[in-house]
Design a protein around this motif. Sequence first.
Motif, PDB file in Angstrom:
ATOM      1  N   LEU A  55      15.632  84.782 -53.967  1.00 13.70           N
ATOM      2  CA  LEU A  55      16.561  85.842 -53.573  1.00 13.70           C
ATOM      3  C   LEU A  55      16.137  86.474 -52.250  1.00 13.70           C
ATOM      4  CD1 LEU A  55      18.981  87.651 -54.239  1.00 13.70           C
ATOM      5  CD2 LEU A  55      17.415  89.135 -55.514  1.00 13.70           C
ATOM      6  N   LEU A  56      14.864  86.803 -52.107  1.00  9.93           N
ATOM      7  CA  LEU A  56      14.377  87.378 -50.860  1.00  9.93           C
ATOM      8  C   LEU A  56      14.552  86.417 -49.684  1.00  9.93           C
ATOM      9  CD1 LEU A  56      11.099  89.201 -51.971  1.00  9.93           C
ATOM     10  CD2 LEU A  56      13.178  90.253 -51.077  1.00  9.93           C
ATOM     11  N   ALA A  57      14.300  85.136 -49.925  1.00  6.86           N
ATOM     12  CA  ALA A  57      14.444  84.150 -48.853  1.00  6.86           C
ATOM     13  C   ALA A  57      15.898  84.048 -48.407  1.00  6.86           C
ATOM     14  CB  ALA A  57      13.938  82.794 -49.328  1.00  6.86           C
ATOM     15  N   ALA A  58      16.834  84.007 -49.358  1.00  7.03           N
ATOM     16  CA  ALA A  58      18.246  83.893 -49.003  1.00  7.03           C
ATOM     17  C   ALA A  58      18.743  85.154 -48.290  1.00  7.03           C
ATOM     18  CB  ALA A  58      19.069  83.632 -50.264  1.00  7.03           C
ATOM     19  N   VAL A  59      18.399  86.331 -48.810  1.00  2.89           N
ATOM     20  CA  VAL A  59      18.832  87.577 -48.182  1.00  2.89           C
ATOM     21  C   VAL A  59      18.234  87.716 -46.785  1.00  2.89           C
ATOM     22  CG1 VAL A  59      18.710  90.093 -48.327  1.00  2.89           C
ATOM     23  CG2 VAL A  59      19.221  88.749 -50.376  1.00  2.89           C
ATOM     24  N   SER A  60      16.968  87.385 -46.639  1.00  2.00           N
ATOM     25  CA  SER A  60      16.319  87.466 -45.336  1.00  2.00           C
ATOM     26  C   SER A  60      16.971  86.522 -44.335  1.00  2.00           C
ATOM     27  CB  SER A  60      14.831  87.141 -45.478  1.00  2.00           C
ATOM     28  OG  SER A  60      14.194  87.141 -44.231  1.00  2.00           O
ATOM     29  N   VAL A  74      20.140  85.428 -44.374  1.00  2.00           N
ATOM     30  CA  VAL A  74      21.465  85.941 -44.022  1.00  2.00           C
ATOM     31  C   VAL A  74      21.357  87.093 -43.031  1.00  2.00           C
ATOM     32  CG1 VAL A  74      23.506  87.099 -44.931  1.00  2.00           C
ATOM     33  CG2 VAL A  74      22.526  85.172 -46.174  1.00  2.00           C
ATOM     34  N   LEU A  75      20.426  88.007 -43.282  1.00  2.00           N
ATOM     35  CA  LEU A  75      20.238  89.129 -42.363  1.00  2.00           C
ATOM     36  C   LEU A  75      19.773  88.662 -40.998  1.00  2.00           C
ATOM     37  CD1 LEU A  75      18.512  91.739 -44.710  1.00  2.00           C
ATOM     38  CD2 LEU A  75      20.892  91.707 -43.944  1.00  2.00           C
ATOM     39  N   GLU A  76      18.916  87.655 -40.982  1.00  2.00           N
ATOM     40  CA  GLU A  76      18.413  87.147 -39.709  1.00  2.00           C
ATOM     41  C   GLU A  76      19.526  86.487 -38.901  1.00  2.00           C
ATOM     42  OE1 GLU A  76      15.497  83.587 -38.175  1.00  2.00           O
ATOM     43  OE2 GLU A  76      15.105  84.493 -40.117  1.00  2.00           O
ATOM     44  N   LYS A  77      20.397  85.713 -39.555  1.00  2.00           N
ATOM     45  CA  LYS A  77      21.491  85.061 -38.852  1.00  2.00           C
ATOM     46  C   LYS A  77      22.503  86.074 -38.338  1.00  2.00           C
ATOM     47  CE  LYS A  77      20.092  80.835 -39.528  1.00  2.00           C
ATOM     48  NZ  LYS A  77      19.611  80.015 -38.387  1.00  2.00           N
ATOM     49  N   ARG A  78      22.657  87.195 -39.050  1.00  2.00           N
ATOM     50  CA  ARG A  78      23.686  88.160 -38.683  1.00  2.00           C
ATOM     51  C   ARG A  78      23.203  89.177 -37.656  1.00  2.00           C
ATOM     52  NH1 ARG A  78      27.375  90.603 -43.346  1.00  2.00           N
ATOM     53  NH2 ARG A  78      27.883  88.372 -43.319  1.00  2.00           N
ATOM     54  N   TYR A  79      21.962  89.629 -37.768  1.00  2.00           N
ATOM     55  CA  TYR A  79      21.505  90.735 -36.931  1.00  2.00           C
ATOM     56  C   TYR A  79      20.447  90.339 -35.908  1.00  2.00           C
ATOM     57  CZ  TYR A  79      23.930  93.512 -40.422  1.00  2.00           C
ATOM     58  OH  TYR A  79      24.890  94.031 -41.248  1.00  2.00           O
ATOM     59  N   LYS A  80      19.828  89.161 -36.018  1.00  2.00           N
ATOM     60  CA  LYS A  80      18.867  88.668 -35.036  1.00  2.00           C
ATOM     61  C   LYS A  80      17.727  89.666 -34.799  1.00  2.00           C
ATOM     62  CE  LYS A  80      21.192  84.898 -34.120  1.00  2.00           C
ATOM     63  NZ  LYS A  80      20.679  83.561 -34.461  1.00  2.00           N
ATOM     64  N   MET A  81      17.059  90.088 -35.858  1.00  2.00           N
ATOM     65  CA  MET A  81      15.918  90.989 -35.734  1.00  2.00           C
ATOM     66  C   MET A  81      14.636  90.172 -35.649  1.00  2.00           C
ATOM     67  SD  MET A  81      16.923  94.047 -38.393  1.00  2.00           S
ATOM     68  CE  MET A  81      17.059  92.926 -39.784  1.00  2.00           C
ATOM     69  N   PRO A  82      13.901  90.226 -34.539  1.00  2.00           N
ATOM     70  CA  PRO A  82      12.747  89.327 -34.352  1.00  2.00           C
ATOM     71  C   PRO A  82      11.595  89.600 -35.306  1.00  2.00           C
ATOM     72  CG  PRO A  82      12.876  90.927 -32.569  1.00  2.00           C
ATOM     73  CD  PRO A  82      14.135  91.082 -33.368  1.00  2.00           C
ATOM     74  N   THR A 112       7.191  89.808 -44.860  1.00  2.00           N
ATOM     75  CA  THR A 112       5.900  89.309 -45.326  1.00  2.00           C
ATOM     76  C   THR A 112       4.980  90.458 -45.746  1.00  2.00           C
ATOM     77  OG1 THR A 112       6.056  87.364 -43.897  1.00  2.00           O
ATOM     78  CG2 THR A 112       3.875  87.988 -44.664  1.00  2.00           C
ATOM     79  N   LEU A 113       4.911  91.506 -44.925  1.00  2.00           N
ATOM     80  CA  LEU A 113       4.070  92.652 -45.262  1.00  2.00           C
ATOM     81  C   LEU A 113       4.589  93.391 -46.496  1.00  2.00           C
ATOM     82  CD1 LEU A 113       3.369  94.069 -41.679  1.00  2.00           C
ATOM     83  CD2 LEU A 113       1.818  92.761 -43.149  1.00  2.00           C
ATOM     84  N   LEU A 114       5.908  93.508 -46.628  1.00  2.00           N
ATOM     85  CA  LEU A 114       6.485  94.181 -47.795  1.00  2.00           C
ATOM     86  C   LEU A 114       6.160  93.431 -49.079  1.00  2.00           C
ATOM     87  CD1 LEU A 114       9.983  95.319 -46.438  1.00  2.00           C
ATOM     88  CD2 LEU A 114       8.005  96.752 -46.981  1.00  2.00           C
ATOM     89  N   ILE A 115       6.222  92.106 -49.050  1.00  2.00           N
ATOM     90  CA  ILE A 115       5.887  91.321 -50.241  1.00  2.00           C
ATOM     91  C   ILE A 115       4.414  91.502 -50.580  1.00  2.00           C
ATOM     92  CG2 ILE A 115       5.677  88.965 -51.137  1.00  2.00           C
ATOM     93  CD1 ILE A 115       8.160  88.241 -49.553  1.00  2.00           C
ATOM     94  N   GLY A 166      12.666  76.585 -45.478  1.00  2.00           N
ATOM     95  CA  GLY A 166      13.393  75.415 -45.951  1.00  2.00           C
ATOM     96  C   GLY A 166      14.893  75.611 -45.907  1.00  2.00           C
ATOM     97  N   LEU A 167      15.369  76.755 -46.365  1.00  2.00           N
ATOM     98  CA  LEU A 167      16.795  77.051 -46.313  1.00  2.00           C
ATOM     99  C   LEU A 167      17.297  77.094 -44.870  1.00  2.00           C
ATOM    100  CD1 LEU A 167      17.087  79.853 -49.034  1.00  2.00           C
ATOM    101  CD2 LEU A 167      17.865  77.489 -49.223  1.00  2.00           C
ATOM    102  N   ASP A 168      16.491  77.662 -43.982  1.00  2.00           N
ATOM    103  CA  ASP A 168      16.880  77.740 -42.573  1.00  2.00           C
ATOM    104  C   ASP A 168      17.012  76.350 -41.964  1.00  2.00           C
ATOM    105  OD1 ASP A 168      17.532  78.752 -40.138  1.00  2.00           O
ATOM    106  OD2 ASP A 168      15.587  79.633 -39.706  1.00  2.00           O
TER     107      ASP A 168
END
Length: 340
Positions: free
Chosen positions: A64-69, A71-79, A86-89, A253-255
């Motif tokens: 779930l975290l991988a998929a949400v991350s 989607v957010l990365e593709k939409r908002y492009k936060m580097p 990683t730190l939050l986990i 992997g999903l990316d």
Amino acid sequence: TGLAFLGLRMLNLERAIHQFPRPILLGTMGGVGLFLIRAGYQIVFPPEAAFGFSQVLLFALSLLLAAVSLVLEKRYKMPFQSALTTLLILVGVYAGAFLTGHSTDDLRRLGWLPAVSIPSGHSPFSVYRNLSIANVDWSGLFQIVDLIAAAALFSLLHVPINVPSYSRYTGLPFSMDRELLAHSASNVASALFGMLPTYLAYTSSILFCKSGAGNLRTSFYLFLSTLAVLLWGLPLVGAVPTMLIVYLAVNLGLDLVYEGAIAPRQLARPLEYAGILVSAVVVLLGGLVWGVVVGAGFVAVQYLRDMRQAARAETGPNLTLHVARPGRPPHEMAAIRVMS
């Protein structure tokens, strides 16, 4: 391996590598993505091991975290999104264990920490103390020359595949001449120090670039931090949460599956896209070499189809018979008519 890379550079194969077919690159990219997803699954659910609700929860949260991350990365492009996640986990796993009263031994028993632990006094250079040229079995060494050659070939295949794929993913230009020279120097140095062959690690390089890095300064910082972990930080490997490892593998992997096997659907022709999908599955099931071979087969078929269509468009029966030399035997004229 180093001498082989140097030989490729001396043969001026840079132009040929730049023309590496797209279906092979995208197929291997998607296959590596599938391999990473399977690796993440097998970390949580190893073969011949019983599992329960704790393992299912671990993999579900990681997925779930991988998929949400992604989607957010593709939409908002936060580097810095990947680094922050990683730190939050890392903090979240230990905070959850503290709040629920679980010790590190409990986490290791439930699979939330790796079962491997490295003693604090372990040195990465202990291998040199056990190395003795007098104890080398030279006859056995010559018996595995074919395996050594296969390992060198495996390393050579990574450069024409990983470097253009990395450039395609990041949009950064590359010089294959410099890449071959760098790989040659690094492998010669690795051999002199008794290490393994080296090549561009595609997955970790993509992960590094997704964190907003990629220039010379950040690469030098990465070298210093990796060296510090090698010298003093190996005992900390057993403290990295399994959830973090699975998240990184599944997210990347999903990316790669998206970039290699899903995004090209609207751009590739039907046969090319079929080659991409089949190559990705073959890389997952049979390895990189067989994936390249199958992808090359699809490329060859597509090339023959393109040549056939081009011949049909540029020539016809009348034109072919017109340019044919007069006075040919009837069976030759019949063959020309069939070919046209």
